[in-house]
Design an enzyme around this catalytic site. Sequence first.
Site, short mmCIF file in Angstrom:
data_model
loop_
_atom_site.label_atom_id
_atom_site.label_comp_id
_atom_site.label_asym_id
_atom_site.label_seq_id
_atom_site.Cartn_x
_atom_site.Cartn_y
_atom_site.Cartn_z
N HIS A 207 0.80 -1.23 0.00
CA HIS A 207 0.00 0.00 0.00
C HIS A 207 0.83 1.28 0.00
CE1 HIS A 207 0.98 0.01 4.29
NE2 HIS A 207 0.55 1.25 4.35
C1 UD1 Z 1 -2.01 5.51 6.16
C2 UD1 Z 1 -0.75 6.07 6.83
C3 UD1 Z 1 0.32 5.01 6.82
C4 UD1 Z 1 -0.18 3.73 7.46
C5 UD1 Z 1 -1.48 3.29 6.81
C6 UD1 Z 1 -2.06 2.11 7.55
C7 UD1 Z 1 -0.35 8.49 6.56
C8 UD1 Z 1 0.48 9.52 5.86
N1 UD1 Z 1 -0.21 7.22 6.09
O1 UD1 Z 1 -1.67 5.19 4.81
O2 UD1 Z 1 1.43 5.47 7.59
O3 UD1 Z 1 0.78 2.70 7.30
O4 UD1 Z 1 -2.43 4.37 6.87
O5 UD1 Z 1 -3.02 1.44 6.78
O6 UD1 Z 1 -1.06 8.81 7.47
N2 UD1 Z 1 -8.83 4.94 1.12
C9 UD1 Z 1 -10.08 4.41 0.90
N3 UD1 Z 1 -10.82 4.03 2.00
C10 UD1 Z 1 -10.38 4.19 3.26
C11 UD1 Z 1 -9.11 4.75 3.49
C12 UD1 Z 1 -8.34 5.12 2.40
O7 UD1 Z 1 -10.51 4.25 -0.23
O8 UD1 Z 1 -11.12 3.81 4.21
C13 UD1 Z 1 -8.01 5.31 -0.05
C14 UD1 Z 1 -8.17 6.75 -0.48
O9 UD1 Z 1 -8.05 6.81 -1.86
C15 UD1 Z 1 -6.97 7.44 0.13
C16 UD1 Z 1 -5.93 6.36 0.06
O10 UD1 Z 1 -6.65 5.14 0.27
O11 UD1 Z 1 -6.61 8.58 -0.56
C17 UD1 Z 1 -4.84 6.48 1.08
O12 UD1 Z 1 -5.38 6.57 2.41
P1 UD1 Z 1 -4.57 7.38 3.54
O13 UD1 Z 1 -5.28 7.24 4.82
O14 UD1 Z 1 -4.29 8.76 3.07
O15 UD1 Z 1 -3.18 6.66 3.59
P2 UD1 Z 1 -2.80 5.11 3.71
O16 UD1 Z 1 -2.12 4.72 2.45
O17 UD1 Z 1 -3.94 4.28 4.17
#
Ligand code: UD1
Length: 361
Positions: A207
């Site tokens: 991820h």
């Molecule tokens: C985040 C943390 C990372 C951690 C990970 C655990 C930051 C900078 N990164 O990364 O350190 O290892 O969580 O899982 O805080 N999305 C969905 N549904 C959701 C959540 C996310 O579709 O419920 C998608 C969205 O497109 C979003 C992308 O995933 O933009 C990334 O989500 P985000 O929470 O920004 O970062 P993670 O990659 O999950």
Amino acid sequence: MRGAPLITIVVGARPQFVKLAPLAPALRDLARTRIVHTGQHYDYDMSRQFFEELAIPEPDAHLGAGSGSHGEQLGRIMTAMERELSEHPPDWVLVFGDTNSTLGAALMASRAGRSLAHVEAGVRGFHRHEPEEVNRVLTDRLSDLLFVPSARAVRHLAAEGITRGVHEVGDVMVDGLQHALAVHGRGTERLAAAGVSPGAYTLATFHRPVNVDEDGPLGEIVEALIALEEPVLLPLHPRTRRRLAHTGGLEKLERSGNVTCLSPVGYLTMLAYLVNARRVLTDSGGLQKEAYVLRIPCITVSAQTAWEETVELGWNRLVPPNAGDIAAAISGFTGGQRHEPVYGRGDACGRIRDAFRAVLA
Ligand code: UD1
């Protein structure tokens, strides 16, 4: 408990829910606790599923921050935290790990003049432009109580001049793992639905933006998974699924015959997949550490790790996102010779409670 001190515990992303599960009950007889969910992770299988499965109490507040650019996400978390802390002023704010929810809550706790406790303090990957590294360094700098998972993390803090309020307690993740294994066992019955047998498959997760947001690395990872030929379980973060669908990688994987693409799975299913796996191939920090604790060989697709002990003790190999390098790292790799309790013995929550008891007295 009326009149008892209030600890506001802030969570937002999957690994934080997993750590909240054992810690919330440990603090309950000591203080009032208020659970605040920033909304950084919001899909059912990224969030609510964990609360249901681990019987975590319903959050007292949902901030609804959601996804976006780092600036948008941090801005929404901070704006909502500012309001939360003024409406429900706590004595302490407690945050976990290194996500944007961690830093956003830490900054606002500082602005509101609240004491701050950081669980998983002192961890460093030494990649100074990585968002998680910046989140860790800044949160530690603002913290009054620093709960540290390992001796190495204590040294990292000391090298930055931080020695006050530092408590080496071990990793809360170990508490959660031990509890889940004691209550639920190895969960082998969960493997049949995924079509795999114990010890005869690879568990894979990806991820990190550096691996999945660029076509090159993502294509190499797809090739590496298919080249394995043996069964691979691949629970997909929504970000990864979207990128794979866009690049055609998802279709390739589904046609491969050996790779099973799954929705994000809950904690107990993930634990069953992990503890029964032959090996793990991942870019997740938490999974590297869990694999180490469970003595599962881990290959990490990353230039660096914040969990260096796992590499030094021979249980984790770092590889670049290249199909040939990944195959070479997997070949003949069965894990380390030595295994030490570098992340504690599963009593971190009790030690955190003891430290809080002392400061609240
Ligand atoms: C985040 C943390 C990372 C951690 C990970 C655990 C930051 C900078 N990164 O990364 O350190 O290892 O969580 O899982 O805080 N999305 C969905 N549904 C959701 C959540 C996310 O579709 O419920 C998608 C969205 O497109 C979003 C992308 O995933 O933009 C990334 O989500 P985000 O929470 O920004 O970062 P993670 O990659 O999950």
